[in-house]
Scaffold this motif. Structure first.
Motif, PDB file in Angstrom:
ATOM      1  N   ALA A  53       0.185  -1.314  -0.038  1.00  0.00           N
ATOM      2  CA  ALA A  53      -0.085   0.476  -0.064  1.00  0.00           C
ATOM      3  C   ALA A  53       0.706   1.395   0.083  1.00  0.00           C
ATOM      4  O   ALA A  53       0.262   2.361  -0.689  1.00  0.00           O
ATOM      5  CB  ALA A  53      -0.798  -0.137   1.522  1.00  0.00           C
ATOM      6  N   TRP A  54       2.349   0.849   0.318  1.00  0.00           N
ATOM      7  CA  TRP A  54       2.552   2.387   0.914  1.00  0.00           C
ATOM      8  C   TRP A  54       4.462   2.137  -0.380  1.00  0.00           C
ATOM      9  O   TRP A  54       5.381   2.646  -0.375  1.00  0.00           O
ATOM     10  CB  TRP A  54       3.373   2.887   1.718  1.00  0.00           C
ATOM     11  CG  TRP A  54       2.561   2.713   2.835  1.00  0.00           C
ATOM     12  CD1 TRP A  54       1.733   4.354   2.761  1.00  0.00           C
ATOM     13  CD2 TRP A  54       2.029   1.919   3.862  1.00  0.00           C
ATOM     14  NE1 TRP A  54       0.819   4.152   3.899  1.00  0.00           N
ATOM     15  CE2 TRP A  54       0.699   2.914   4.101  1.00  0.00           C
ATOM     16  CE3 TRP A  54       1.254   0.626   3.570  1.00  0.00           C
ATOM     17  CZ2 TRP A  54      -0.610   2.650   5.225  1.00  0.00           C
ATOM     18  CZ3 TRP A  54       0.658  -0.215   4.704  1.00  0.00           C
ATOM     19  CH2 TRP A  54      -0.366   1.001   5.290  1.00  0.00           C
ATOM     20  N   THR A  55       3.789   1.532  -1.623  1.00  0.00           N
ATOM     21  CA  THR A  55       5.188   1.298  -2.475  1.00  0.00           C
ATOM     22  C   THR A  55       5.551   2.495  -3.533  1.00  0.00           C
ATOM     23  O   THR A  55       4.810   3.778  -3.895  1.00  0.00           O
ATOM     24  CB  THR A  55       4.498   0.380  -3.552  1.00  0.00           C
ATOM     25  OG1 THR A  55       3.966  -0.505  -2.903  1.00  0.00           O
ATOM     26  CG2 THR A  55       5.707  -0.092  -5.168  1.00  0.00           C
ATOM     27  N   GLU A  56       6.613   3.168  -3.692  1.00  0.00           N
ATOM     28  CA  GLU A  56       6.823   3.711  -4.329  1.00  0.00           C
ATOM     29  C   GLU A  56       8.041   3.635  -5.439  1.00  0.00           C
ATOM     30  O   GLU A  56       8.472   2.841  -5.383  1.00  0.00           O
ATOM     31  CB  GLU A  56       8.121   4.763  -2.961  1.00  0.00           C
ATOM     32  CG  GLU A  56       7.590   5.457  -1.767  1.00  0.00           C
ATOM     33  CD  GLU A  56       8.122   6.189  -0.458  1.00  0.00           C
ATOM     34  OE1 GLU A  56       9.226   6.072  -1.321  1.00  0.00           O
ATOM     35  OE2 GLU A  56       7.833   6.711  -0.488  1.00  0.00           O
ATOM     36  N   PRO A  57       8.148   4.687  -6.412  1.00  0.00           N
ATOM     37  CA  PRO A  57       8.421   4.548  -7.416  1.00  0.00           C
ATOM     38  C   PRO A  57      10.771   3.327  -7.086  1.00  0.00           C
ATOM     39  O   PRO A  57      10.992   2.985  -8.051  1.00  0.00           O
ATOM     40  CB  PRO A  57       9.362   5.696  -8.311  1.00  0.00           C
ATOM     41  CG  PRO A  57       7.890   6.277  -7.680  1.00  0.00           C
ATOM     42  CD  PRO A  57       7.742   5.725  -6.049  1.00  0.00           C
TER      43      PRO A  57
END
Length: 239
Positions: A53-57
């Motif tokens: 849910a908090w995945t970043e590039p």
């Protein structure tokens, strides 16, 4: 933004969509995208791991099919998924596929363990989902971590040429030409599994849509089925 950065941003957004839809709660699940004949972008676990849910590039890293860095510093403290072989086996065996989604939707797992197959029980409620289900959603009958080529090849054999395969006691794998389509396929399968469980719980009997009704379902085109549908999924993240 470079083309590579744009793809990393897309995969990161797609991971958040999976989590937002409840298909990848917690830290389990990953998405990959083929970049060349032996490299892929894949969601990796980093030093500040907080879950899909908090995945970043930055969580999306470029690696070779064997899991090694595709360039100096490409991993930079990140670890490739234990199930990278799952992604690689699909990409190696399916030249038509560019994107692979692996997720753990609880309702899909529950429906399969209850002996409920994914069938075309809906019609215009979800036309792409109905057509996907009508073609059959096979099951890989082992509830194992697919962490080596032998197990991954078994899964691919079970999958055959279908877009989605269920993994018993585990989750699902979805493959498509784009990240968006691969995610939307998983969403459709999850939706049908949820409805199937609700119908059974209410004492109902599951029945496939009639052939006549299936024939009446139009193809609304990728602009609607994928384009508009994806805009909706991204908008849900901000709601």
């Amino acid at each position: 933004m470079s083309a590579m950065d744009a793809e990393r941003d897309l995969i990161a957004t797609a991971c958040r969509v999976l989590a937002g839809r409840g298909l990848a709660d917690g830290i389990l699940g990953h998405i990959s995208l083929r970049m060349s004949e032996d490299t892929l972008l894949v969601r990796c676990r980093g030093p500040r791991e907080r879950g899909l849910a908090w995945t970043e590039p930055d969580d999306i890293r470029l690696v070779h099919f064997d899991g090694s860095e595709a360039a100096d510093g490409a991993l930079n403290g990140y670890q490739v998924p234990n199930e990278l072989p799952l992604h690689v086996a699909v990409l190696r065996s399916r030249p038509d596929v560019a994107a692979v989604v692996h997720a753990h939707p609880a309702q899909v797992v529950a429906a399969d363990l209850a002996g409920i197959p994914i069938r075309p029980i809906v019609g215009a409620f979800d036309i792409p989902g109905a057509k996907l289900a009508a073609g059959g959603v096979p099951v890989y009958p082992r509830g194992v971590l697919i962490r080596n080529r032998s197990l991954a090849d078994e899964m691919v054999d079970a999958m055959q040429s279908r877009p989605v395969v269920l993994l018993r006691g585990h989750g699902l794998t979805s493959a498509a030409t784009t990240v968006q389509q691969a995610v939307l396929q998983a969403v459709s399968v999850d939706g049908i599994a949820r409805l199937s469980l609700q119908i059974r719980a209410a004492g109902g009997v599951l029945a496939d849509l009639s052939a006549a009704d299936m024939a009446e379902l139009p193809d609304l085109g990728s602009g609607f089925n994928t384009g508009v549908a994806w805009q909706h999924e991204v908008a849900r993240l901000g709601s």
